[in-house]
Write an enzyme that holds these catalytic residues in place. Sequence first.
Site, mmCIF file in Angstrom:
data_model
loop_
_atom_site.group_PDB
_atom_site.id
_atom_site.type_symbol
_atom_site.label_atom_id
_atom_site.label_comp_id
_atom_site.label_asym_id
_atom_site.label_seq_id
_atom_site.Cartn_x
_atom_site.Cartn_y
_atom_site.Cartn_z
ATOM 1 N N ARG A 12 -5.956 -6.111 4.352
ATOM 2 C CA ARG A 12 -4.579 -6.569 4.227
ATOM 3 C C ARG A 12 -4.472 -8.162 3.772
ATOM 4 N NH1 ARG A 12 -4.930 -2.353 5.263
ATOM 5 N NH2 ARG A 12 -4.270 -1.037 6.885
ATOM 6 N N SER A 16 2.285 -1.658 12.986
ATOM 7 C CA SER A 16 1.315 -1.920 13.433
ATOM 8 C C SER A 16 1.271 -3.592 13.561
ATOM 9 C CB SER A 16 -0.041 -1.524 12.810
ATOM 10 O OG SER A 16 -1.160 -1.917 13.554
ATOM 11 N N GLU A 35 -0.903 -8.746 11.858
ATOM 12 C CA GLU A 35 -0.828 -7.943 10.443
ATOM 13 C C GLU A 35 0.464 -8.084 10.067
ATOM 14 O OE1 GLU A 35 -0.858 -3.546 8.804
ATOM 15 O OE2 GLU A 35 -2.411 -4.089 10.077
#
EC number: 1.3.1.98
Length: 299
Positions: free
Chosen positions: A170, A220, A290
């Site tokens: 990420r 998410s 995230e």
Amino acid sequence: MKLFDLAKEGIEIKQQVPLSKYTFTKTGGPAEYLAFPQNQTELQKLVGAANADQIPLTVIGNASNLIIRDGGIDGLVIILTKMDKITVEDQTVTAQAGARIIDTAFMAANHGLSGMEFAAGIPGSVGGAVFMNAGAYGGETCEAVASVTVMSAKGEFKTYTNEEMAFSYRHSLVQETDDIVLSATFELKKGQKSEILAQMNYLNALRQYKQPLEYPSCGSVFKRPAGHFVGPMIIKAGLQGKQIGGAQDSTKHAGFIVNKGGATATDYLDLIHLIQEKIKEEFGLDLETEVRIIGKPND
């Protein structure tokens, strides 16, 4: 303001536009100024005008993995979704930053090119996917990227190789620079169109089964800590279904926070902080988000 001189060139600048119209959570305060460039030339002029006027500049894509605080964003917000051209040549696919990564994956599949199947259900833009090194179902954007073309905050162009992008979980180089992703070129492999599409349809069916797609959400919310899964920890902590205002930890997938109706960005952030505090207390782990969080709180 030099920014408004661009109107003479056909570049529309809107004022005080609620960004909740564009975010996947359907939350977020207003942009002081908002523009949708049609191409790189318009983008370069907008960046130059913002620099000349010395106003803050924020560039976003499809706003699918983004929470914008209720106070909105000062300065100029540029949304790149109109820069969405996708081209295919031999075994490469080049997509502008505003193109959806889903559309890019299906374009590749329809040309019998394999390597982007994992992106079949990722709702973000190519620029966002590169910026976040987005991934799903065992695949990541970095595995397919050959090169990324960017524009610096000064309006200069540069192309990075995959290695220069410093991809990790990420993460990418452009999170640490002022570079604006303009396009990405993906190096893919030849495959059977029917098999590629079948795999993509299977992953999308799996996504619909597991994820709360019936409600607005930012996907998410938390990064996965090494050796742990976030959803089961939230369930064990007794927070699945927990609701603050209109924001609820999903009863279908505990790693998602959904807008059950009338949620504000503050509701989302309060629930995120509660989950982080409880997971720290129960498991001794610091959950990182995230989802990208930008903008200013309400006054």
